[in-house]
Design an enzyme around this catalytic site. Sequence first.
Site, PDB file in Angstrom:
ATOM      1  N   GLY A  15       0.828  -1.197   0.000  1.00  0.00           N
ATOM      2  CA  GLY A  15       0.000   0.000   0.000  1.00  0.00           C
ATOM      3  C   GLY A  15       0.860   1.243   0.000  1.00  0.00           C
ATOM      4  O   GLY A  15       2.084   1.164   0.139  1.00  0.00           O
ATOM      5  N   GLY A  17       1.016   5.319   1.541  1.00  0.00           N
ATOM      6  CA  GLY A  17       0.455   6.330   2.420  1.00  0.00           C
ATOM      7  C   GLY A  17       0.975   7.695   2.019  1.00  0.00           C
ATOM      8  O   GLY A  17       1.599   7.842   0.972  1.00  0.00           O
ATOM      9  N   VAL A  22       4.573   1.016   1.518  1.00  0.00           N
ATOM     10  CA  VAL A  22       4.778  -0.146   2.385  1.00  0.00           C
ATOM     11  C   VAL A  22       4.947  -1.367   1.473  1.00  0.00           C
ATOM     12  O   VAL A  22       4.104  -1.635   0.622  1.00  0.00           O
ATOM     13  CB  VAL A  22       3.590  -0.362   3.349  1.00  0.00           C
ATOM     14  N   LYS A  37       7.873  -0.412   6.025  1.00  0.00           N
ATOM     15  CA  LYS A  37       7.264   0.897   5.790  1.00  0.00           C
ATOM     16  C   LYS A  37       8.348   1.940   5.566  1.00  0.00           C
ATOM     17  O   LYS A  37       9.305   2.021   6.323  1.00  0.00           O
ATOM     18  CB  LYS A  37       6.407   1.278   6.995  1.00  0.00           C
ATOM     19  N   ASP A 128      -3.032   8.312  15.809  1.00  0.00           N
ATOM     20  CA  ASP A 128      -3.470   8.133  14.423  1.00  0.00           C
ATOM     21  C   ASP A 128      -4.390   6.915  14.305  1.00  0.00           C
ATOM     22  O   ASP A 128      -4.179   6.050  13.455  1.00  0.00           O
ATOM     23  CB  ASP A 128      -2.233   8.003  13.526  1.00  0.00           C
TER      24      ASP A 128
HETATM   25  P1  ATP Z   1      -1.542   7.627   6.017  1.00  0.00           P
HETATM   26  O1  ATP Z   1      -0.282   7.815   5.275  1.00  0.00           O
HETATM   27  O2  ATP Z   1      -2.530   8.714   5.767  1.00  0.00           O
HETATM   28  O3  ATP Z   1      -1.345   7.373   7.481  1.00  0.00           O
HETATM   29  P2  ATP Z   1      -1.922   4.794   5.559  1.00  0.00           P
HETATM   30  O4  ATP Z   1      -2.002   4.370   6.989  1.00  0.00           O
HETATM   31  O5  ATP Z   1      -2.811   4.042   4.594  1.00  0.00           O
HETATM   32  O6  ATP Z   1      -2.270   6.323   5.402  1.00  0.00           O
HETATM   33  P3  ATP Z   1       0.718   3.711   5.415  1.00  0.00           P
HETATM   34  O7  ATP Z   1       0.819   3.574   6.894  1.00  0.00           O
HETATM   35  O8  ATP Z   1       1.924   4.138   4.669  1.00  0.00           O
HETATM   36  O9  ATP Z   1      -0.427   4.707   5.024  1.00  0.00           O
HETATM   37  O10 ATP Z   1       0.243   2.281   4.876  1.00  0.00           O
HETATM   38  C1  ATP Z   1      -0.163   2.074   3.533  1.00  0.00           C
HETATM   39  C2  ATP Z   1      -0.990   0.793   3.439  1.00  0.00           C
HETATM   40  O11 ATP Z   1      -0.134  -0.345   3.577  1.00  0.00           O
HETATM   41  C3  ATP Z   1      -2.011   0.638   4.557  1.00  0.00           C
HETATM   42  O12 ATP Z   1      -3.211   1.282   4.207  1.00  0.00           O
HETATM   43  C4  ATP Z   1      -2.167  -0.872   4.662  1.00  0.00           C
HETATM   44  O13 ATP Z   1      -3.211  -1.328   3.807  1.00  0.00           O
HETATM   45  C5  ATP Z   1      -0.826  -1.422   4.173  1.00  0.00           C
HETATM   46  N1  ATP Z   1      -0.020  -1.924   5.309  1.00  0.00           N
HETATM   47  C6  ATP Z   1       0.647  -1.155   6.213  1.00  0.00           C
HETATM   48  N2  ATP Z   1       1.298  -1.900   7.113  1.00  0.00           N
HETATM   49  C7  ATP Z   1       1.038  -3.203   6.800  1.00  0.00           C
HETATM   50  C8  ATP Z   1       1.411  -4.478   7.392  1.00  0.00           C
HETATM   51  N3  ATP Z   1       2.178  -4.549   8.480  1.00  0.00           N
HETATM   52  N4  ATP Z   1       0.938  -5.608   6.813  1.00  0.00           N
HETATM   53  C9  ATP Z   1       0.135  -5.527   5.718  1.00  0.00           C
HETATM   54  N5  ATP Z   1      -0.253  -4.372   5.131  1.00  0.00           N
HETATM   55  C10 ATP Z   1       0.182  -3.220   5.655  1.00  0.00           C
HETATM   56 MG    MG Z   2      -0.657   3.608   8.341  1.00  0.00          MG
END
Ligand code: ATP
Ligand code: MG
Length: 302
Positions: A15, A17, A22, A37, A128
């Site tokens: 994903g 963010g 990530v 991440k 958050d």
């Molecule tokens: P923001 O940047 O606004 O906080 P976010 O939480 O979606 O948004 P990220 O924390 O960078 O952004 O994560 C991006 C995506 O990656 C998440 O929405 C999630 O679906 C996926 N993800 C994050 N951590 C994991 C993990 N440990 N295992 C599986 N998927 C994950």
């Molecule tokens: Mg996140």
Amino acid sequence: YEMSMAQLRMLEVLGRGQYGVVHKVFHVPTRTQMALKEIRLELNKRSLQQIIMELDVLHKARSPYIVDFYGAFFVESCVYYSMEYMDCGSLDRLCPEGVVEPVLGCIALSVVRGLQFLKDELNIIHRDVKPTNILVNSRGQVKLCDFGVSGELNQSLARTHVGCQSYMAPERIIGAVGPDGYTIQSDVWSLGLTIIEVATGRFPYETAGFANVFDQINAIVNGRVPQLPADSFSEAACGFVQQCLDKSPAKRPNYQSLLDHSWLQEAAAAAPDVDMDAWAKAAHNAFLARSQHPPSQTPPPP
Ligand code: ATP
Ligand code: MG
């Protein structure tokens, strides 16, 4: 042990963010799949080093309701943070049409237990709480990630924050509390919004369009407080959410009172009979099917 990029094989993107990507990765020395991440920051080496040091506290964050932390390092101006891979992804993807109350109860119970663990064991405010930061695996476990352990990282993210959908509590928006506007009660507000979003599949404030960012902020501060739909959820569930979403932070319950609330008491009693792993797998498969076959435009009527 020290973790470094050289030990990791990059697999697919899980994903994206606001601050970076990530990735799913394979950690060669331990032969473990992990999630890596990336957080892009314009910071000097000293601040980056400070963040890595502060993240070290996470080695102590062992709880069934918290995503395990494996290690952190930085490369150029990016912090990399490696954690437990959660194979069903985040809640935002798993409930486009909401969830039934027994599932909602189990999710809420795990989240409140996770938040209580962070506060009691590590003295951490999450900062958050939202569906993308609540992860699920195919064993049906629900765990929190992306909480504010590092003061240096919190500050630097706060400086660059450009969020749109706002889970922020009213007192944070108007800057009424705390040195940085955060208290434990702000997380309880975000928890209330998150429960509504998971229950209904929709963020409870209007989000369309750029001008609406201001409308949304105005709605949070001055508008009516969102509610769970009373026709689909029990009185206990609606009451629980209503308590979380009190505009006055001091009146919101603490985690122990939330756990003592009749709704979570009932959820805890019913939890052994809720098939969370079946739900998680089905919801994840539905997500995969949606992303492979995006809904086609409905043809215009003849
Ligand atoms: P923001 O940047 O606004 O906080 P976010 O939480 O979606 O948004 P990220 O924390 O960078 O952004 O994560 C991006 C995506 O990656 C998440 O929405 C999630 O679906 C996926 N993800 C994050 N951590 C994991 C993990 N440990 N295992 C599986 N998927 C994950
Ligand atoms: Mg996140």
